[in-house]
Design a protein around this motif. Structure first.
Motif, mmCIF file in Angstrom:
data_model
loop_
_atom_site.group_PDB
_atom_site.id
_atom_site.type_symbol
_atom_site.label_atom_id
_atom_site.label_comp_id
_atom_site.label_asym_id
_atom_site.label_seq_id
_atom_site.Cartn_x
_atom_site.Cartn_y
_atom_site.Cartn_z
ATOM 1 N N UNK A 1 0.828 -1.197 0.000
ATOM 2 C CA UNK A 1 0.000 0.000 0.000
ATOM 3 C C UNK A 1 0.863 1.248 0.000
ATOM 4 N N UNK B 1 -4.707 -0.843 -1.058
ATOM 5 C CA UNK B 1 -3.696 -1.905 -1.137
ATOM 6 C C UNK B 1 -3.700 -2.590 -2.496
ATOM 7 N N UNK C 1 1.731 -5.632 3.824
ATOM 8 C CA UNK C 1 0.894 -6.391 4.737
ATOM 9 C C UNK C 1 0.987 -7.875 4.438
ATOM 10 N N UNK D 1 -6.290 -7.587 7.861
ATOM 11 C CA UNK D 1 -5.075 -6.789 7.756
ATOM 12 C C UNK D 1 -4.557 -6.447 9.146
ATOM 13 N N UNK D 2 -3.263 -6.640 9.339
ATOM 14 C CA UNK D 2 -2.632 -6.192 10.569
ATOM 15 C C UNK D 2 -2.047 -4.814 10.366
ATOM 16 N N UNK D 3 -1.034 -4.483 11.141
ATOM 17 C CA UNK D 3 -0.440 -3.153 11.058
ATOM 18 C C UNK D 3 0.514 -2.972 9.899
ATOM 19 N N UNK D 4 1.020 -4.061 9.336
ATOM 20 C CA UNK D 4 1.916 -3.958 8.203
ATOM 21 C C UNK D 4 3.334 -3.577 8.572
ATOM 22 N N UNK E 1 -13.940 -1.724 3.505
ATOM 23 C CA UNK E 1 -12.999 -1.619 4.611
ATOM 24 C C UNK E 1 -12.928 -0.165 5.062
ATOM 25 N N UNK F 1 -9.991 2.403 7.039
ATOM 26 C CA UNK F 1 -8.610 2.477 7.489
ATOM 27 C C UNK F 1 -8.435 3.773 8.262
ATOM 28 N N UNK G 1 -3.222 2.737 10.981
ATOM 29 C CA UNK G 1 -3.678 1.370 11.222
ATOM 30 C C UNK G 1 -3.904 0.619 9.915
ATOM 31 N N UNK G 2 -4.058 -0.670 10.060
ATOM 32 C CA UNK G 2 -4.410 -1.490 8.919
ATOM 33 C C UNK G 2 -5.881 -1.348 8.589
ATOM 34 N N UNK G 3 -6.345 -2.144 7.660
ATOM 35 C CA UNK G 3 -7.736 -2.072 7.224
ATOM 36 C C UNK G 3 -8.606 -3.024 8.032
#
Lengths: 114, 113
Positions: free
Chosen positions: A38, A44, A87, A104-107, B35, B37, B41-43
């Motif tokens: 992303x 993303x 990610x 999705x985590x924090x990446x 989603x 965001x 933070x992530x999605x």
């Protein structure tokens, strides 16, 4: 879905290879691992997916060892334009399954320096 | 235009107002997703749809409503906007055949004042 853990950030230099390792200790038998990229102010973008061993495409390689508790995304010879958040996600179940969801985590924020 | 588009790209609204975010894809993909965001933070998945007239909740559905009367459209409605819904919203789609690849739209930046 597999809970994934990856480093918060990494720095690299142009022309180097970048390897980002993701841990997914509770990965289920039918989980795939996918990676997304992303850029700021964009959605993303899918990079690669794999189940085990090694997968390579024109952008990256994905290495998943036999125990599948981790995976490594390898970006060969990065350029400044590869600066982005990456990610690692677990994708559950059959590809055709309804409601397949990505968590999705924090990446990992990768900064490529000149 | 081919691909997946979102409108508006930017929206400012007041607390309590209803607002609808639009998503349109031209591939006839079966699956569509919304989603949000938040900064840094992530999605997080709000809602998803496996086909026209089939929708289901994701991780954070409260305060949102979706519909999918046509395969190509998947609007997201905030029934009564709150400041906590200030976020960037991404729509995505996938065909559900050969891979887990989701195609994301450019996003809508929503600010609730």
């Amino acid at each position: 879905l597999a809970k994934t853990t990856q480093p918060i950030s990494m720095d690299s230099y142009e022309g180097q290879e970048v390897n980002i390792t993701c841990s997914h200790n509770n990965i289920a038998t039918n989980d795939y691992i996918t990676w997304y990229q992303q850029f700021p102010s964009q959605g993303p973008r899918f990079i690669i997916q794999g189940y085990k061993t090694k997968v390579t495409n024109e952008v990256a390689s994905l290495f998943i060892p036999a125990d599948r508790k981790s995976s490594t995304l390898s970006l060969p010879r990065v350029s400044l334009s590869d600066t982005a958040v990456y990610y690692c996600l677990g994708a559950q179940g059959e590809i055709k399954a309804a409601g397949n969801k990505l968590t999705f985590g924090g990446g990992t924020r990768v900064l490529v320096k000149p | 235009d081919a691909g997946i588009t979102q409108s508006p790209r930017y929206k400012i609204t007041e607390t309590g107002r209803q607002v609808t975010l639009m998503c349109h894809q031209t591939w006839s993909h079966s699956y569509m997703f919304w989603y949000r965001q938040d900064l840094g933070h992530g999605l997080r998945l709000i809602y998803y749809s496996a086909a026209a007239d089939i929708t289901d909740k994701g991780e954070v559905p409260d305060g949102y409503v979706v519909s999918r009367s046509k395969t190509e459209n998947f609007p997201l409605t905030l029934e009564s906007a709150t400041r906590s819904q200030t976020s960037v919203y991404f729509c995505a789609s996938r065909d559900g055949q050969g891979s887990y690849e989701q195609y994301f739209g450019p996003g809508t930046r929503l600010t609730v004042t």
